[in-house]
Design a protein around this motif. Structure first.
Motif, PDB file in Angstrom:
ATOM      1  N   SER A 126       0.803  -1.228   0.000  1.00 54.86           N
ATOM      2  CA  SER A 126       0.000   0.000   0.000  1.00 54.86           C
ATOM      3  C   SER A 126       0.835   1.278   0.000  1.00 54.86           C
ATOM      4  O   SER A 126       0.324   2.341  -0.323  1.00 54.86           O
ATOM      5  CB  SER A 126      -0.946   0.001   1.196  1.00 54.86           C
ATOM      6  OG  SER A 126      -0.196  -0.038   2.388  1.00 54.86           O
ATOM      7  N   HIS A 127       2.118   1.178   0.350  1.00 55.98           N
ATOM      8  CA  HIS A 127       2.942   2.390   0.337  1.00 55.98           C
ATOM      9  C   HIS A 127       3.704   2.610  -0.961  1.00 55.98           C
ATOM     10  O   HIS A 127       4.605   3.454  -1.036  1.00 55.98           O
ATOM     11  CB  HIS A 127       3.871   2.422   1.562  1.00 55.98           C
ATOM     12  CG  HIS A 127       3.084   2.600   2.819  1.00 55.98           C
ATOM     13  ND1 HIS A 127       2.821   1.563   3.679  1.00 55.98           N
ATOM     14  CD2 HIS A 127       2.422   3.677   3.309  1.00 55.98           C
ATOM     15  CE1 HIS A 127       2.041   1.999   4.660  1.00 55.98           C
ATOM     16  NE2 HIS A 127       1.791   3.272   4.462  1.00 55.98           N
ATOM     17  N   THR A 128       3.313   1.882  -1.995  1.00 54.74           N
ATOM     18  CA  THR A 128       3.902   2.077  -3.323  1.00 54.74           C
ATOM     19  C   THR A 128       3.863   3.554  -3.758  1.00 54.74           C
ATOM     20  O   THR A 128       4.786   4.018  -4.431  1.00 54.74           O
ATOM     21  CB  THR A 128       3.175   1.160  -4.335  1.00 54.74           C
ATOM     22  OG1 THR A 128       3.286  -0.190  -3.861  1.00 54.74           O
ATOM     23  CG2 THR A 128       3.763   1.258  -5.724  1.00 54.74           C
ATOM     24  N   PRO A 129       2.839   4.343  -3.373  1.00 55.18           N
ATOM     25  CA  PRO A 129       2.818   5.764  -3.761  1.00 55.18           C
ATOM     26  C   PRO A 129       4.032   6.578  -3.306  1.00 55.18           C
ATOM     27  O   PRO A 129       4.157   7.748  -3.679  1.00 55.18           O
ATOM     28  CB  PRO A 129       1.530   6.285  -3.107  1.00 55.18           C
ATOM     29  CG  PRO A 129       0.643   5.098  -3.042  1.00 55.18           C
ATOM     30  CD  PRO A 129       1.567   3.950  -2.729  1.00 55.18           C
ATOM     31  N   THR A 130       4.923   5.997  -2.510  1.00 59.35           N
ATOM     32  CA  THR A 130       6.162   6.694  -2.137  1.00 59.35           C
ATOM     33  C   THR A 130       6.843   7.264  -3.387  1.00 59.35           C
ATOM     34  O   THR A 130       7.342   8.385  -3.383  1.00 59.35           O
ATOM     35  CB  THR A 130       7.129   5.702  -1.428  1.00 59.35           C
ATOM     36  OG1 THR A 130       6.409   5.020  -0.413  1.00 59.35           O
ATOM     37  CG2 THR A 130       8.321   6.417  -0.818  1.00 59.35           C
ATOM     38  N   ALA A 131       6.850   6.489  -4.478  1.00 63.02           N
ATOM     39  CA  ALA A 131       7.519   6.920  -5.714  1.00 63.02           C
ATOM     40  C   ALA A 131       6.826   8.120  -6.353  1.00 63.02           C
ATOM     41  O   ALA A 131       7.377   8.741  -7.269  1.00 63.02           O
ATOM     42  CB  ALA A 131       7.599   5.760  -6.707  1.00 63.02           C
ATOM     43  N   ALA A 142       8.811  12.243  -0.741  1.00 62.36           N
ATOM     44  CA  ALA A 142       8.443  10.826  -0.659  1.00 62.36           C
ATOM     45  C   ALA A 142       7.843  10.475   0.705  1.00 62.36           C
ATOM     46  O   ALA A 142       6.986   9.595   0.802  1.00 62.36           O
ATOM     47  CB  ALA A 142       9.661   9.955  -0.958  1.00 62.36           C
ATOM     48  N   THR A 143       8.291  11.155   1.760  1.00 64.33           N
ATOM     49  CA  THR A 143       7.672  10.942   3.084  1.00 64.33           C
ATOM     50  C   THR A 143       6.191  11.312   3.011  1.00 64.33           C
ATOM     51  O   THR A 143       5.325  10.629   3.561  1.00 64.33           O
ATOM     52  CB  THR A 143       8.386  11.817   4.145  1.00 64.33           C
ATOM     53  OG1 THR A 143       9.720  11.346   4.290  1.00 64.33           O
ATOM     54  CG2 THR A 143       7.678  11.774   5.495  1.00 64.33           C
ATOM     55  N   ILE A 144       5.917  12.392   2.283  1.00 56.42           N
ATOM     56  CA  ILE A 144       4.535  12.893   2.194  1.00 56.42           C
ATOM     57  C   ILE A 144       3.671  11.958   1.334  1.00 56.42           C
ATOM     58  O   ILE A 144       2.556  11.599   1.717  1.00 56.42           O
ATOM     59  CB  ILE A 144       4.549  14.338   1.634  1.00 56.42           C
ATOM     60  CG1 ILE A 144       5.287  15.256   2.622  1.00 56.42           C
ATOM     61  CG2 ILE A 144       3.139  14.834   1.356  1.00 56.42           C
ATOM     62  CD1 ILE A 144       5.585  16.640   2.082  1.00 56.42           C
ATOM     63  N   THR A 145       4.203  11.525   0.187  1.00 55.02           N
ATOM     64  CA  THR A 145       3.390  10.656  -0.683  1.00 55.02           C
ATOM     65  C   THR A 145       3.237   9.270  -0.048  1.00 55.02           C
ATOM     66  O   THR A 145       2.212   8.620  -0.201  1.00 55.02           O
ATOM     67  CB  THR A 145       4.004  10.530  -2.089  1.00 55.02           C
ATOM     68  OG1 THR A 145       5.370  10.102  -1.972  1.00 55.02           O
ATOM     69  CG2 THR A 145       3.972  11.851  -2.827  1.00 55.02           C
ATOM     70  N   ALA A 160      11.500   4.287  18.108  1.00 51.24           N
ATOM     71  CA  ALA A 160      11.867   3.445  16.959  1.00 51.24           C
ATOM     72  C   ALA A 160      11.944   4.325  15.712  1.00 51.24           C
ATOM     73  O   ALA A 160      10.958   4.952  15.318  1.00 51.24           O
ATOM     74  CB  ALA A 160      10.840   2.335  16.779  1.00 51.24           C
ATOM     75  N   ILE A 161      13.135   4.368  15.124  1.00 50.61           N
ATOM     76  CA  ILE A 161      13.371   5.260  13.982  1.00 50.61           C
ATOM     77  C   ILE A 161      13.626   4.408  12.746  1.00 50.61           C
ATOM     78  O   ILE A 161      14.498   3.531  12.762  1.00 50.61           O
ATOM     79  CB  ILE A 161      14.570   6.189  14.265  1.00 50.61           C
ATOM     80  CG1 ILE A 161      14.289   7.006  15.534  1.00 50.61           C
ATOM     81  CG2 ILE A 161      14.853   7.106  13.073  1.00 50.61           C
ATOM     82  CD1 ILE A 161      15.478   7.802  16.055  1.00 50.61           C
ATOM     83  N   GLY A 162      12.889   4.652  11.687  1.00 50.24           N
ATOM     84  CA  GLY A 162      13.077   3.897  10.449  1.00 50.24           C
ATOM     85  C   GLY A 162      11.777   3.796   9.699  1.00 50.24           C
ATOM     86  O   GLY A 162      10.914   4.668   9.825  1.00 50.24           O
ATOM     87  N   SER A 163      11.608   2.734   8.891  1.00 53.79           N
ATOM     88  CA  SER A 163      10.447   2.442   8.040  1.00 53.79           C
ATOM     89  C   SER A 163      10.508   3.205   6.732  1.00 53.79           C
ATOM     90  O   SER A 163      11.286   4.145   6.577  1.00 53.79           O
ATOM     91  CB  SER A 163       9.118   2.759   8.733  1.00 53.79           C
ATOM     92  OG  SER A 163       8.718   4.078   8.439  1.00 53.79           O
ATOM     93  N   CYS A 164       9.628   2.825   5.813  1.00 54.63           N
ATOM     94  CA  CYS A 164       9.651   3.457   4.483  1.00 54.63           C
ATOM     95  C   CYS A 164       9.224   4.917   4.527  1.00 54.63           C
ATOM     96  O   CYS A 164       9.356   5.627   3.543  1.00 54.63           O
ATOM     97  CB  CYS A 164       8.782   2.668   3.506  1.00 54.63           C
ATOM     98  SG  CYS A 164       7.076   2.474   4.043  1.00 54.63           S
ATOM     99  N   THR A 165       8.723   5.398   5.662  1.00 55.22           N
ATOM    100  CA  THR A 165       8.313   6.803   5.760  1.00 55.22           C
ATOM    101  C   THR A 165       9.499   7.713   6.083  1.00 55.22           C
ATOM    102  O   THR A 165       9.615   8.810   5.553  1.00 55.22           O
ATOM    103  CB  THR A 165       7.263   6.987   6.886  1.00 55.22           C
ATOM    104  OG1 THR A 165       6.344   5.918   6.820  1.00 55.22           O
ATOM    105  CG2 THR A 165       6.529   8.288   6.748  1.00 55.22           C
ATOM    106  N   ASN A 166      10.371   7.283   6.966  1.00 55.90           N
ATOM    107  CA  ASN A 166      11.414   8.168   7.500  1.00 55.90           C
ATOM    108  C   ASN A 166      12.715   7.438   7.751  1.00 55.90           C
ATOM    109  O   ASN A 166      13.137   7.286   8.903  1.00 55.90           O
ATOM    110  CB  ASN A 166      10.942   8.779   8.830  1.00 55.90           C
ATOM    111  CG  ASN A 166      10.069   9.998   8.672  1.00 55.90           C
ATOM    112  OD1 ASN A 166       8.972  10.036   9.215  1.00 55.90           O
ATOM    113  ND2 ASN A 166      10.522  11.003   7.948  1.00 55.90           N
ATOM    114  N   SER A 167      13.355   6.960   6.701  1.00 59.81           N
ATOM    115  CA  SER A 167      14.649   6.313   6.931  1.00 59.81           C
ATOM    116  C   SER A 167      15.611   6.646   5.808  1.00 59.81           C
ATOM    117  O   SER A 167      16.497   5.875   5.481  1.00 59.81           O
ATOM    118  CB  SER A 167      14.464   4.801   7.036  1.00 59.81           C
ATOM    119  OG  SER A 167      13.875   4.320   5.846  1.00 59.81           O
ATOM    120  N   SER A 168      15.419   7.810   5.202  1.00 59.02           N
ATOM    121  CA  SER A 168      16.299   8.242   4.109  1.00 59.02           C
ATOM    122  C   SER A 168      17.609   8.770   4.698  1.00 59.02           C
ATOM    123  O   SER A 168      17.734   8.970   5.910  1.00 59.02           O
ATOM    124  CB  SER A 168      15.619   9.351   3.310  1.00 59.02           C
ATOM    125  OG  SER A 168      15.511  10.509   4.118  1.00 59.02           O
TER     126      SER A 168
END
Ligand code: MIC
Ligand code: SF4
Length: 643
Positions: A120-125, A208-211, A293-301
């Motif tokens: 479901s987080h494919t919209p990151t791109a 990308a965090t926002i999308t 906990a820091i990370g995940s596809c939202t905030n780990s750039s």
């Protein structure tokens, strides 16, 4: 009349239908991505289609969800994926290379193209101007075989950004503020497109965090334009050739416009147990924290973690806090290491986790009982962390790092502005794709260990459905409620085993009772409130109930991906016409639907009548003509084979 970025991309990819919001359209898919937790099933279904090689421009298979390998199951899945991918022409990103969305943004996403992903987080791109949509694995398998992807032609909400973020406020706070405004409900069928002068102040990873977290709004996807900032990012990734400028026309039309002045955004926090339960950090600061906990596809750039490292440098994590950090990709981790940031993070007392989903999906890192956990990820559904009574809050990396040091929730705006670590992206990232195995023509047999089951089999719609109400649920039932992940993730390739855990934490006797009904020739019916199936794209939330004999879900409303998944596995998603009917239904009520095939065929008149406890209940079937044919065939696989 000018076009939005969204409609420009749709126009270039539409093959069926017309660009009228609300109509069903079929679009071509340029790229696909899968992750291991949804991928094994998607590839088993792809194999069942009997197609020789993928027909997309690029397909990538990531291993990021199930990397723990406690027992043979995960490792079996990985070997199946690698050998299957080699055989069918799919890139394979090994465990440890990073989270699919982060790696895809770095190495593969291209502005103007379409991406379909079984997550479901494919919209990151979308942060790169790519039309990136999450779907069930079977839809992705069909796209890999060259089939169209069908969606409701969206309405586009324009979020017009002005101003610039203040020091200590970051992209996560923007999307949390938008979630507060739009909530997780009622946004099905929309795409969000960001424009305005504020866009140029945000880097690609911030976009990308926002999308990424647009997924929590329930929209089809979110998009930024592709501009000079996008070009700089692609150049730094050694991919300048992939750049095309993609801006909305100056007279682009939108269905709705929301203005947001970035300079007014303040640090925000999503409270338990929903990503839209958002308040300003300031309003609850001082709260005692047990875990960060820091990370995940939202905030780990790279930007996120260099910011965190700079905040932590020379300081120590509070003795009462357990702080864990998972870098988003091998690229990020390698750069943190070579540039010395990793040493600062380690010295501060942070525990380093693998570059993977990990704690975000409840795969390790569960908080203590009743514990307060501050996390930088995107979902805080009850129990998802692995601890049922944990209190999970979603925050920015800045808020997370400062709170880890203090042991209490900190408002970053209380720090002096000049102390904010202003991180600029490097002119070139470290590029080493050694953990991405390109496709080759392999004659090696595909590895199938004992954890690799069969793709699900479903039966065509019967003319009469007789069944019982097997469970009655309230609002906002997520796919984590339906099909728990965490410890149960390892059964993703084994439906009979995984199906034992349907609604495990809601009603642990459900699966057993449904199987008893099935033995008696009765269907099981699920009754639910609003936003049924929100959250993940996991099609197991449809496959496993279908395996247990569920034929119908009647709810007040559904989320997009889940209702499509139900249809793909031959389950009717019905919506109550009269909300009050919901109140009169009880567990164990008898359900009869007569003349099913004709009722489902009625496209003009959407209503369907189901008799529940001897009373006629009118429902709506929100399905296109094509989807009705899929339901009658008993699911998309049968339908596709039939064609
Ligand atoms: C999630 O964040 O819930 C997941 C795990 O990434 C899911 C996919 C899955 O359940 O495998 C998603 O977001 O689609
Ligand atoms: Fe992985 Fe979490 Fe992102 Fe899902 S939301 S893809 S589990 S990091």
């Amino acid at each position: 009349m000018g076009y939005s970025v969204c409609y420009k991309i749709l126009r270039a990819h539409i093959k069926e239908g017309n660009l009228n919001a609300g109509d069903e359209i079929g679009i071509t898919i340029d790229q696909t991505l899968t992750q291991d937790a949804t991928g094994t099933m998607a590839y088993l279904q792809f194999e069942a289609m009997g197609i020789d090689r993928v027909k997309t421009q690029l397909s990538v298979s990531y291993v990021d969800h199930n990397t723990l390998q406690v027992g043979f199951e995960n490792a079996d899945d990985h070997k199946y994926l690698q050998t299957m991918n080699a055989r069918y022409g799919i890139y394979y990103s090994k465990a440890g290379n990073g989270i699919c969305h982060q790696v895809h943004l770095e190495r593969f996403a291209i502005p103007g193209k379409t991406l379909l992903g079984s997550d479901s987080h494919t919209p990151t791109a979308g942060g790169m101007g790519m039309l990136a949509i999450g779907a069930g694995g079977l839809d992705v398998a069909v796209a890999m075989g060259g089939g169209l992807f069908y969606l409701t032609c969206p309405q586009v909400i324009n979020v017009y950004l002005t101003g610039r973020l203040r020091a200590w406020v970051s992209a996560k706070d923007i999307i949390l503020a938008i979630l507060k405004m739009l909530t997780t409900r009622g946004n099905v069928g929309y795409v969000i497109e960001y424009t305005g002068p504020g866009v140029a102040t945000l880097s690609v990873p911030e976009r990308a965090t926002i999308t990424n977290m647009g997924a929590e709004l329930g929209v089809t996807t979110s998009l930024f334009p592709a501009d000079k900032i996008t070009l700089q990012f692609l150049q730094a990734q050694g991919r300048a050739d992939d750049y095309v400028e993609l801006l909305p026309d100056s007279d682009a039309t939108y269905h709705k416009v929301i203005e947001l002045d970035l300079s007014t955004v303040e640090p925000m926090i999503a409270c338990p147990h929903s990503p839209d339960n958002v308040v300003p950090v300031d309003s609850i600061k001082g709260m005692k924290v047990d875990q960060v906990a820091i990370g995940s596809c939202t905030n780990s750039s790279y930007k996120d973690l260099v910011t965190v490292a700079t905040i932590l440098k020379g300081k120590k994590v509070h003795p009462n806090v357990s702080c864990i950090l998972a870098p988003g990709s091998k690229q990020v981790l390698q750069m943190l290491a070579t540039e010395g940031y990793l040493a600062d993070i380690i010295a501060s007392g942070v525990r380093i986790m693998e570059s993977a989903c990990g704690f975000c999906i409840g795969n390790g890192g569960a908080p203590n009982s009743g514990g307060v956990s501050l996390r930088t990820n995107n979902r805080n559904f009850e129990g998802r962390s692995g601890t049922k009574d944990a209190m999970v809050y979603l925050v920015s990396p800045e808020t997370a790092a400062l709170s880890a040091l203090s042991g209490t929730l900190q408002n970053p705006l209380d720090q002096p502005a000049e102390r904010y670590p202003q991180v600029t992206l490097p002119a070139s990232f470290v590029i080493d794709d050694a953990m991405i195995i390109p496709p080759f023509q392999s004659n090696e047999p595909i590895f199938r260990g004992p954890n690799i089951g069969q793709p699900p089999k479903t039966t065509p719609l019967p003319d009469t459905i007789k069944g019982v109400v097997g469970i009655k649920l309230g609002d906002k039932i997520t796919t984590d409620h339906i099909m728990p992940a965490g410890q149960r993730l390892k059964y993703r390739s084994n439906i009979p085993e995984y199906a034992k855990y349907v609604f495990e934490h809601v009603d642990s006797t459900f699966a057993h009772r449904a199987l008893q009904n099935k033995d008696k020739g009765l269907a099981t019916i699920i009754v639910a409130g609003h936003s049924y199936g929100q959250g993940s794209s996991r099609e197991h939330a449809a496959i496993c109930p279908a395996y247990l004999g569920v034929r119908m879900v009647i709810a007040q409303s559904f989320e997009r991906i889940h209702s499509a998944n139900l249809i793909n596995f031959g389950i009717l998603p019905l919506v109550f016409v009269h909300e009050s009917d919901y109140d009169s239904i009880q567990l164990g009520n008898e359900v009869v639907m007569d003349d099913c095939i004709n009722q489902v065929k009625q496209v003009q008149n959407d209503t369907i009548v189901v008799t529940i406890n001897g009373r006629a209940v009118t429902c709506k079937l929100l399905a296109s003509q094509r989807q009705r044919a899929i339901i009658i065939a008993g699911g998309l696989l049968n339908y596709t084979k039939g064609k």
